[in-house]
Structures are given as structure tokens and as C-alpha cells.
Design a protein around this motif. Structure first.
Motif, short mmCIF file in Angstrom:
data_model
loop_
_atom_site.label_atom_id
_atom_site.label_comp_id
_atom_site.label_asym_id
_atom_site.label_seq_id
_atom_site.Cartn_x
_atom_site.Cartn_y
_atom_site.Cartn_z
N VAL A 1 0.81 -1.21 0.00
CA VAL A 1 0.00 0.00 0.00
C VAL A 1 0.85 1.27 0.00
CG1 VAL A 1 -1.66 1.32 1.39
CG2 VAL A 1 -1.98 -1.15 1.05
N LYS A 2 1.95 1.29 0.73
CA LYS A 2 2.74 2.52 0.83
C LYS A 2 3.31 2.94 -0.53
CE LYS A 2 7.20 0.33 1.94
NZ LYS A 2 7.80 0.54 0.63
N SER A 3 3.50 1.99 -1.43
CA SER A 3 4.08 2.29 -2.73
C SER A 3 3.04 2.75 -3.74
CB SER A 3 4.81 1.06 -3.28
OG SER A 3 5.80 0.63 -2.38
N LEU A 4 1.76 2.56 -3.40
CA LEU A 4 0.65 2.91 -4.31
C LEU A 4 -0.42 3.62 -3.50
CD1 LEU A 4 0.43 -0.64 -5.94
CD2 LEU A 4 1.66 1.32 -6.87
N PRO A 5 -0.09 4.77 -2.87
CA PRO A 5 -0.97 5.34 -1.84
C PRO A 5 -2.18 6.11 -2.36
CG PRO A 5 0.94 6.75 -2.14
CD PRO A 5 1.12 5.58 -3.06
N ALA A 6 -3.01 5.42 -3.12
CA ALA A 6 -4.26 6.00 -3.61
C ALA A 6 -5.25 4.85 -3.77
CB ALA A 6 -4.05 6.71 -4.94
N THR A 7 -6.46 5.04 -3.28
CA THR A 7 -7.45 3.96 -3.31
C THR A 7 -7.69 3.46 -4.72
OG1 THR A 7 -8.54 4.79 -1.32
CG2 THR A 7 -9.83 3.36 -2.74
N GLY A 8 -7.84 4.37 -5.68
CA GLY A 8 -8.09 3.96 -7.06
C GLY A 8 -6.94 3.15 -7.63
N LEU A 9 -5.72 3.55 -7.32
CA LEU A 9 -4.54 2.84 -7.81
C LEU A 9 -4.46 1.45 -7.20
CD1 LEU A 9 -1.90 2.80 -9.39
CD2 LEU A 9 -0.84 4.14 -7.56
N ILE A 10 -4.68 1.36 -5.89
CA ILE A 10 -4.65 0.07 -5.21
C ILE A 10 -5.73 -0.85 -5.75
CG2 ILE A 10 -5.08 -1.05 -2.98
CD1 ILE A 10 -3.77 1.47 -1.70
N ASP A 11 -6.94 -0.33 -5.91
CA ASP A 11 -8.04 -1.15 -6.42
C ASP A 11 -7.75 -1.66 -7.83
OD1 ASP A 11 -9.43 -0.79 -4.09
OD2 ASP A 11 -10.76 0.77 -4.88
N HIS A 12 -7.18 -0.80 -8.65
CA HIS A 12 -6.88 -1.18 -10.04
C HIS A 12 -5.87 -2.32 -10.08
CE1 HIS A 12 -6.95 -0.23 -14.37
NE2 HIS A 12 -5.66 -0.56 -14.35
N VAL A 13 -4.83 -2.21 -9.27
CA VAL A 13 -3.81 -3.26 -9.22
C VAL A 13 -4.39 -4.54 -8.63
CG1 VAL A 13 -1.61 -3.95 -8.19
CG2 VAL A 13 -1.88 -1.65 -9.15
N GLY B 1 -8.90 11.15 -15.98
CA GLY B 1 -9.50 11.19 -14.66
C GLY B 1 -8.44 11.40 -13.59
N PHE B 2 -8.86 11.28 -12.34
CA PHE B 2 -7.95 11.52 -11.23
C PHE B 2 -8.21 10.48 -10.13
CE2 PHE B 2 -8.46 15.52 -13.40
CZ PHE B 2 -7.17 16.05 -13.43
N TRP B 3 -7.15 10.11 -9.45
CA TRP B 3 -7.25 9.24 -8.28
C TRP B 3 -6.80 10.01 -7.05
CZ3 TRP B 3 -4.55 4.60 -11.08
CH2 TRP B 3 -5.53 3.80 -11.68
N PRO B 4 -7.70 10.29 -6.10
CA PRO B 4 -7.29 10.96 -4.86
C PRO B 4 -6.30 10.10 -4.09
CG PRO B 4 -9.67 11.03 -5.12
CD PRO B 4 -9.16 10.07 -6.14
N THR B 5 -5.31 10.73 -3.50
CA THR B 5 -4.33 9.99 -2.70
C THR B 5 -4.80 9.92 -1.24
OG1 THR B 5 -3.09 12.04 -2.34
CG2 THR B 5 -2.39 10.63 -4.16
N PHE B 6 -4.13 9.06 -0.47
CA PHE B 6 -4.40 9.00 0.96
C PHE B 6 -3.97 10.30 1.63
CE2 PHE B 6 -3.74 4.13 0.85
CZ PHE B 6 -5.08 3.94 0.60
N PRO B 7 -4.44 10.57 2.84
CA PRO B 7 -3.95 11.72 3.58
C PRO B 7 -2.43 11.61 3.76
CG PRO B 7 -5.91 10.84 4.63
CD PRO B 7 -5.52 9.86 3.56
N VAL B 8 -1.77 12.74 3.83
CA VAL B 8 -0.31 12.75 3.99
C VAL B 8 0.08 12.08 5.28
CG1 VAL B 8 1.73 14.21 4.24
CG2 VAL B 8 -0.06 14.83 2.60
N SER B 9 1.04 11.16 5.20
CA SER B 9 1.53 10.47 6.38
C SER B 9 2.96 10.01 6.09
CB SER B 9 0.65 9.26 6.72
OG SER B 9 0.66 8.31 5.67
N ALA B 10 3.67 9.65 7.14
CA ALA B 10 5.06 9.20 7.00
C ALA B 10 5.11 7.68 7.01
CB ALA B 10 5.91 9.76 8.11
#
Length: 425
Positions: free
Chosen positions: A91-103, A416-425
Motif C-alpha cells: 500500500v505505501k508504494s501505491l498510496p491511492a485507493t483507485g490505484l490500489i483497487d486497479h492493481v 480522470g484523477f485518483w485521490p491519494t491517501f492523507p499525507v503520512s510518513a
């Protein structure tokens, strides 16, 4: 007269030596002069630039090429198919719900590896998600998650345990909150970043876990990212597999279960293809390979292509001049034609490498900036204000969260656009 003759001969000799030194020095200077690497955007980046203009995007943006992303998904699927190895999405390498779902859809998986509390919050709401922590979190963060999400949600997650002390901490927190603790034991298979280093220490930890009625040991995680960097990768991989095999034997002996029923996680983007050719693990983790940042330009990922770029407009363009040392500009640009022109871009100082147009470089003399970063190029780089500069991220996890929504490029338009997760470390 004789003395005068000797003087003239020495003078001529000195002149010849001095002249030779000048010639040799000049030759050395010319030999150290850099070549001109400048050029123009190729067809791909011209199309991407046109798509951004048409979409009205005039600020720094992270772009994912959907066609290239799908090509990488297909490459992973083809690589893993002969071994029938399940894939866990990092998840940390693909931090967007749309991106994760697509993969995840492309690999038909519901397995995810999570690395911090913020992203765990985002993923924990998926009822069918199989979640494994990719690093051991501080006990306080574990406690906060149990309090926030509830004991049932926390009990569905496999928490990474790397020491007996952390196991005790987690077990006490879980007991106090009436939660079940699923412990996945981190083993050191050669990276030496932590975890149980041998069978004896792992066995002691498993025995300790069995003293807690609410704790279950659910498997192992061994990360072997060091393997491709070793002088003999084959030997390094064999050694890491031997260590992993020993750990599996410990679980078989101490738990009395078939290891195949446990989560035996291994690999990562740099080594997943090697695991597909033979591994003691029963699943592999992959994330960055799907977007292939610069740090993953590895022989093991030759089937994958770069699928993520940073695009940003040029704010100012002109002749490069060094502040306070303008007189150095001429000699500098003579020695390095790629320092002839200066391009100040919108934003900058990202963990990224400029890729288009070719020949752009950072200036060690001018310095870096996150506001209006200066790049230099030769006179063959004909950028002007509002033109785009393109970078490849060196990594994905930290960089992807710096630009807001990810723009999707379908080869012709921003689709289109994929929203990213909130900023985190």
C-alpha cells in the motif's frame, strides 16, 4: 659566449617545455569538457504535455500512465502464473485507493501490506481485506488503532513482531482491550534490518507467544531486498531461502501445524520474479514495480516500464548566470554546455530525476529549491515559460503524496484523477 649559448639553449628548452605543458593542459581541459546532452521532448512527452494543457493543468502534478500501469500488471501476472504465487499489494508504494483497487483487480488479490497507522485506517474498512503490517509499529500506535477501530477490526490484522519485548507490549495491550492478537514474526533473511536472526531466537519468541491465550502466531515475513545488490545474487538468495526454511521448520515444530496454512510472506519488487522461479514463501509482496520509479530500474524488473511521472511548468527561462560570480558563467558553460541555459520550474526539490527534455540537470553551484527549482540545459533545450518539464520519481511512497490527486493519462488525454491517501510518513 659559451655561457650565453647555454642560456639561449635553456631558454629555448624552457619555452618548449612550457609550451608542451600548455598544450597538454589544454588537451586535458578539452578532454574533461562534457558533451552536449540537450534535446527536445520525444513523441510520448509531447503527447503527455498536450494532454495536460488540454486538461487545464498548470501546476506540478503526479501522472500515472494507465496503459503502462496495465502493462506492468500483466507482467506481474505472467511472472507469477507458472508458480501460482499469490501477490500482496504494498500500500505505501501505491498510496491511492483507485490505484490500489486497479492493481488488486488486475492480480485478483485481496491481500495488502500496510506500513503505518494512517494507511491502516484507510484499508481497515474493507471487509474482505487480508492485511499484514510491513513493519513493526510502536506499541502506542497499536493501542491507538485498537481503541479507534475496535478489538474486532484489530484482530483481523496480522501485526508484525520483531522482538520478544514488542510481543509482550502488544500482548498486554490486546489483553487489556479484549482483543485477539495475530502475530506475524519478522525474520532476518540477510538484510539485517531487524527481526529474528536465527531459529533459536524465533523459537523462544514463538514459545513466549504461546503463553498468551489471546495471541496466535500466524506466519512469517522475510524481506530480501539486499539480494540484487550483492556481488553474487544467486548465492545471497540461496542463503536467504535457507534462513527462511529454518524459520518455517521452527513454526512446524512449535505450533504443530502445516506451514502452508500460515502466511509465509517474502520478496518485494526487486526480488519477486526470483521467488516466482522457486521459493519457500507462499506469497510475495509487490508495490513499486507497478509504477517503476527510478530506484527500481533493475534487471529483475526488465519486463516492467516506467508508469509514473511528475509534470511541472517552466516559470522562467534564460541564460544561466551565477549570482555574485557572473564571470564564472562563461568558463562554466564552456566546460559544460548543459549549463548554458537556466530553467526555473514551478516547485521542485522532489525525490525525482529529470527525464524530459533530455540533458536537464540540477546545479550544485546554484543549489536546490522547493519553490522555483533551477535546472540547466544546453542551447539545444528550447524550453520557454509554460512548457512542461518531466521527472521520474526515484521512489513512489513519499513522492506520490506531495501533489494531491493523481492525474491519469490514457495515451491521449487526462482521463480522470485518483485521490491519494492523507499525507503520512
Amino acid at each position: 659566449m659559451a655561457e650565453a649559448g647555454r642560456t639561449r639553449r635553456w631558454t629555448r628548452r624552457a619555452a618548449m617545455v612550457g609550451g608542451g605543458a600548455v598544450v597538454l593542459g589544454g588537451a586535458a581541459v578539452l578532454a574533461s569538457r562534457k558533451g552536449d546532452h540537450g534535446g527536445a521532448h520525444d513523441r510520448y512527452f509531447l503527447a503527455l504535455s498536450a494532454a495536460l494543457r488540454k486538461a487545464g493543468i498548470a501546476h506540478p502534478v503526479l501522472v500515472v500512465d494507465q496503459q503502462r500501469l496495465d502493462r506492468n500488471i500483466a507482467a506481474a501476472r505472467a511472472t507469477l502464473k507458472p508458480a501460482a504465487l499469490p501477490l500482496r499489494v504494498v500500500v505505501k508504494s501505491l498510496p491511492a485507493t483507485g490505484l490500489i483497487d486497479h492493481v488488486a483487480r488486475g492480480l485478483a488479490t485481496n491481500r495488502f501490506m500496510v506500513f503505518n497507522g494512517a494507511m491502516l485506517d484507510s484499508m481497515a474498512g474493507r471487509a474482505d481485506a487480508d492485511l499484514l503490517l510491513g513493519k513493526p509499529l510502536p506499541a502506542m500506535e497499536y493501542a491507538e488503532f485498537v481503541d479507534r477501530a475496535g478489538a474486532e477490526a484489530a484482530g483481523r490484522v496480522q501485526w508484525l513482531i520483531d522482538t520478544p519485548a514488542r510481543l509482550r507490549q502488544y500482548a498486554e495491550i490486546a489483553a487489556a482491550r479484549g482483543a485477539k492478537l495475530r502475530a506475524n514474526m519478522e525474520i532476518d533473511v540477510g538484510l539485517h534490518r531487524g527481526g529474528f536472526a536465527d531459529g533459536r531466537t524465533l523459537a523462544e519468541a514463538v514459545e513466549l507467544a504461546r503463553t498468551f491465550p489471546h495471541v496466535a502466531v500466524d506466519g512469517l515475513m522475510g524481506y530480501d531486498a539486499h539480494v540484487p545488490k550483492m556481488s553474487d545474487p544467486d548465492a545471497a538468495y540461496a542463503a536467504s531461502q535457507k534462513l527462511y526454511r529454518t524459520a518455517i521448520g521452527v513454526l512446524r515444530e512449535k505450533l504443530g501445524v502445516d506451514p502452508a496454512t500460515l502466511t509465509l510472506n517474502g520478496a518485494g519488487s526487486p526480488t519477486y520474479a526470483r521467488h516466482a522461479q522457486g521459493t519457500v514463501a507462499n506469497e510475495v509482496s509487490v508495490g513499486s514495480a507497478f509504477v517503476k520509479p527510478v530506484d527500481f530500474d533493475l534487471a529483475s524488473l526488465a519486463r516492467h516500464v516506467p508508469a509514473s511521472f511528475i509534470a511541472t511548468p517552466v516559470i522562467k527561462a534564460g541564460r544561466m548566470e551565477l549570482p555574485g560570480n557572473e564571470w564564472l558563467t562563461g568558463p562554466l558553460t564552456f566546460m559544460d554546455p548543459n549549463a548554458a541555459r537556466a530553467f526555473f520550474i514551478y516547485g521542485g526539490h522532489w525525490l525525482a530525476t529529470p527525464v524530459s527534455p533530455p540533458g536537464l540537470q540540477f546545479s550544485d553551484l546554484y543549489g536546490r529549491s522547493s519553490n522555483q527549482e533551477m535546472l540547466t540545459g544546453s542551447t539545444r533545450v528550447a524550453l520557454k515559460p509554460d512548457d512542461h518539464v518531466f521527472f521520474r520519481p526515484n521512489q513512489s511512497e513519499a513522492v506520490f503524496l506531495q501533489f494531491g490527486d493523481i492525474a491519469l493519462f490514457d495515451g491521449e488525454t487526462i482521463s480522470g484523477f485518483w485521490p491519494t491517501f492523507p499525507v503520512s510518513a
